[in-house]
Design a protein around this motif. Structure first.
Motif, PDB file in Angstrom:
ATOM      1  N   LEU A  81     -32.423  11.485  50.572  1.00 53.63           N
ATOM      2  CA  LEU A  81     -33.107  11.159  49.314  1.00 53.63           C
ATOM      3  C   LEU A  81     -32.583  12.003  48.159  1.00 53.63           C
ATOM      4  N   MET A  82     -32.331  13.272  48.412  1.00 54.40           N
ATOM      5  CA  MET A  82     -31.816  14.140  47.357  1.00 54.40           C
ATOM      6  C   MET A  82     -30.430  13.687  46.907  1.00 54.40           C
ATOM      7  N   GLY A  83     -29.677  13.091  47.799  1.00 54.39           N
ATOM      8  CA  GLY A  83     -28.354  12.586  47.447  1.00 54.39           C
ATOM      9  C   GLY A  83     -28.401  11.357  46.568  1.00 54.39           C
ATOM     10  N   ARG A  84     -29.499  10.619  46.603  1.00 51.12           N
ATOM     11  CA  ARG A  84     -29.607   9.376  45.840  1.00 51.12           C
ATOM     12  C   ARG A  84     -30.613   9.438  44.693  1.00 51.12           C
ATOM     13  N   SER A  85     -31.488  10.423  44.687  1.00 46.27           N
ATOM     14  CA  SER A  85     -32.563  10.474  43.698  1.00 46.27           C
ATOM     15  C   SER A  85     -32.551  11.792  42.939  1.00 46.27           C
ATOM     16  N   ASP A  86     -32.320  11.714  41.633  1.00 45.21           N
ATOM     17  CA  ASP A  86     -32.375  12.909  40.800  1.00 45.21           C
ATOM     18  C   ASP A  86     -33.783  13.492  40.767  1.00 45.21           C
ATOM     19  N   GLU A  87     -34.798  12.635  40.792  1.00 43.37           N
ATOM     20  CA  GLU A  87     -36.188  13.106  40.767  1.00 43.37           C
ATOM     21  C   GLU A  87     -36.510  13.931  42.001  1.00 43.37           C
ATOM     22  N   VAL A  88     -36.112  13.448  43.169  1.00 39.61           N
ATOM     23  CA  VAL A  88     -36.376  14.179  44.410  1.00 39.61           C
ATOM     24  C   VAL A  88     -35.591  15.486  44.410  1.00 39.61           C
ATOM     25  N   LEU A  89     -34.344  15.437  43.981  1.00 46.70           N
ATOM     26  CA  LEU A  89     -33.519  16.642  43.922  1.00 46.70           C
ATOM     27  C   LEU A  89     -34.164  17.695  43.024  1.00 46.70           C
ATOM     28  N   GLU A  90     -34.556  17.296  41.819  1.00 49.94           N
ATOM     29  CA  GLU A  90     -35.168  18.252  40.894  1.00 49.94           C
ATOM     30  C   GLU A  90     -36.495  18.771  41.414  1.00 49.94           C
ATOM     31  N   THR A  91     -37.260  17.937  42.076  1.00 44.78           N
ATOM     32  CA  THR A  91     -38.539  18.377  42.632  1.00 44.78           C
ATOM     33  C   THR A  91     -38.327  19.443  43.699  1.00 44.78           C
ATOM     34  N   VAL A  92     -37.373  19.217  44.583  1.00 44.50           N
ATOM     35  CA  VAL A  92     -37.097  20.196  45.641  1.00 44.50           C
ATOM     36  C   VAL A  92     -36.564  21.495  45.041  1.00 44.50           C
ATOM     37  N   LEU A  93     -35.683  21.394  44.060  1.00 48.81           N
ATOM     38  CA  LEU A  93     -35.178  22.606  43.395  1.00 48.81           C
ATOM     39  C   LEU A  93     -36.308  23.358  42.706  1.00 48.81           C
ATOM     40  N   HIS A  94     -37.218  22.636  42.079  1.00 52.31           N
ATOM     41  CA  HIS A  94     -38.366  23.265  41.420  1.00 52.31           C
ATOM     42  C   HIS A  94     -39.249  23.981  42.438  1.00 52.31           C
ATOM     43  N   LEU A  95     -39.544  23.308  43.543  1.00 51.96           N
ATOM     44  CA  LEU A  95     -40.371  23.927  44.582  1.00 51.96           C
ATOM     45  C   LEU A  95     -39.698  25.144  45.192  1.00 51.96           C
ATOM     46  N   ALA A  96     -38.366  25.138  45.214  1.00 53.52           N
ATOM     47  CA  ALA A  96     -37.616  26.270  45.756  1.00 53.52           C
ATOM     48  C   ALA A  96     -37.466  27.399  44.732  1.00 53.52           C
ATOM     49  N   GLY A  97     -37.971  27.175  43.525  1.00 56.25           N
ATOM     50  CA  GLY A  97     -37.869  28.200  42.496  1.00 56.25           C
ATOM     51  C   GLY A  97     -36.486  28.295  41.879  1.00 56.25           C
ATOM     52  N   ARG A  98     -35.725  27.203  41.905  1.00 58.15           N
ATOM     53  CA  ARG A  98     -34.357  27.210  41.398  1.00 58.15           C
ATOM     54  C   ARG A  98     -34.241  26.455  40.070  1.00 58.15           C
ATOM     55  N   GLN A  99     -35.062  26.850  39.109  1.00 60.70           N
ATOM     56  CA  GLN A  99     -35.027  26.216  37.794  1.00 60.70           C
ATOM     57  C   GLN A  99     -33.675  26.389  37.123  1.00 60.70           C
ATOM     58  N   ASP A 100     -32.958  27.463  37.471  1.00 66.53           N
ATOM     59  CA  ASP A 100     -31.631  27.674  36.899  1.00 66.53           C
ATOM     60  C   ASP A 100     -30.687  26.540  37.272  1.00 66.53           C
ATOM     61  N   LEU A 101     -30.784  26.045  38.493  1.00 64.77           N
ATOM     62  CA  LEU A 101     -29.929  24.937  38.911  1.00 64.77           C
ATOM     63  C   LEU A 101     -30.339  23.629  38.240  1.00 64.77           C
ATOM     64  N   ILE A 102     -31.627  23.467  38.007  1.00 62.64           N
ATOM     65  CA  ILE A 102     -32.104  22.269  37.306  1.00 62.64           C
ATOM     66  C   ILE A 102     -31.529  22.260  35.893  1.00 62.64           C
ATOM     67  N   ALA A 103     -31.610  23.405  35.208  1.00 63.95           N
ATOM     68  CA  ALA A 103     -31.092  23.494  33.843  1.00 63.95           C
ATOM     69  C   ALA A 103     -29.586  23.250  33.815  1.00 63.95           C
ATOM     70  N   THR A 104     -28.860  23.801  34.772  1.00 62.93           N
ATOM     71  CA  THR A 104     -27.409  23.612  34.834  1.00 62.93           C
ATOM     72  C   THR A 104     -27.067  22.145  35.044  1.00 62.93           C
ATOM     73  N   ARG A 105     -27.793  21.490  35.948  1.00 58.48           N
ATOM     74  CA  ARG A 105     -27.544  20.079  36.226  1.00 58.48           C
ATOM     75  C   ARG A 105     -27.828  19.219  35.001  1.00 58.48           C
ATOM     76  N   ARG A 106     -28.921  19.514  34.316  1.00 52.36           N
ATOM     77  CA  ARG A 106     -29.267  18.747  33.109  1.00 52.36           C
ATOM     78  C   ARG A 106     -28.255  18.973  32.003  1.00 52.36           C
ATOM     79  N   LEU A 107     -27.799  20.200  31.837  1.00 52.12           N
ATOM     80  CA  LEU A 107     -26.802  20.506  30.814  1.00 52.12           C
ATOM     81  C   LEU A 107     -25.504  19.766  31.086  1.00 52.12           C
ATOM     82  N   SER A 108     -25.095  19.723  32.339  1.00 53.92           N
ATOM     83  CA  SER A 108     -23.886  18.997  32.713  1.00 53.92           C
ATOM     84  C   SER A 108     -24.040  17.506  32.402  1.00 53.92           C
ATOM     85  N   GLY A 109     -25.200  16.948  32.706  1.00 55.67           N
ATOM     86  CA  GLY A 109     -25.457  15.540  32.405  1.00 55.67           C
ATOM     87  C   GLY A 109     -25.445  15.265  30.911  1.00 55.67           C
ATOM     88  N   ALA A 110     -26.003  16.186  30.132  1.00 55.75           N
ATOM     89  CA  ALA A 110     -26.022  16.018  28.675  1.00 55.75           C
ATOM     90  C   ALA A 110     -24.601  16.062  28.112  1.00 55.75           C
TER      91      ALA A 110
END
Length: 127
Positions: A81-110
């Motif tokens: 699911l994480m491989g196909r869904s950005d929402e699931v990926l971000e949710t798991v990263l958030h639960l893992a306390g990895r907001q830095d990776l969420i920000a990096t991923r969003r910046l790359s997308g922008a």
């Protein structure tokens, strides 16, 4: 009770103690978080369950339980699911306390979107 049975009950006060990992989500929060991510990504329509079944290969009833937060996907299904869904990926990263990776991923997308926009502007100006 024999002396060997008494010895088994004794535990050493020395050695390492395992501290609880404070960033881990409570067990009841994880299924709810995954269910929310699934509904945001795939919608709350009957076709969404079938789509997730195709992605994961899981049983349809199990996937319905994920959408209803009765339980959460297994590790293998979660990775799929994480491989196909950005929402699931971000949710798991958030639960893992990895907001830095969420920000990096969003910046790359922008940046990718900005490059597309600049290319469109160049095409309009030259065309």
């Amino acid at each position: 009770m024999s002396s060997t049975q008494n010895v088994r009950k004794l535990r050493s006060n020395h050695g390492r103690t395992l501290l609880p990992h404070t960033s881990a989500p409570p067990a009841d929060r994880f299924p709810e978080a995954v269910a929310g991510a699934l509904r945001r990504e795939f919608g709350a329509v009957p076709g969404a369950v079938k789509q997730v079944v195709r992605i994961t290969g899981a049983n349809e009833r199990a996937v319905r339980n994920w959408f209803e937060a009765r339980n959460a996907p297994s590790g293998e299904n979660l990775v799929a699911l994480m491989g196909r869904s950005d929402e699931v990926l971000e949710t798991v990263l958030h639960l893992a306390g990895r907001q830095d990776l969420i920000a990096t991923r969003r910046l790359s997308g922008a940046r990718d979107k900005l490059r597309e926009m600049l290319a469109m502007i160049d095409d309009i100006q030259t065309g």
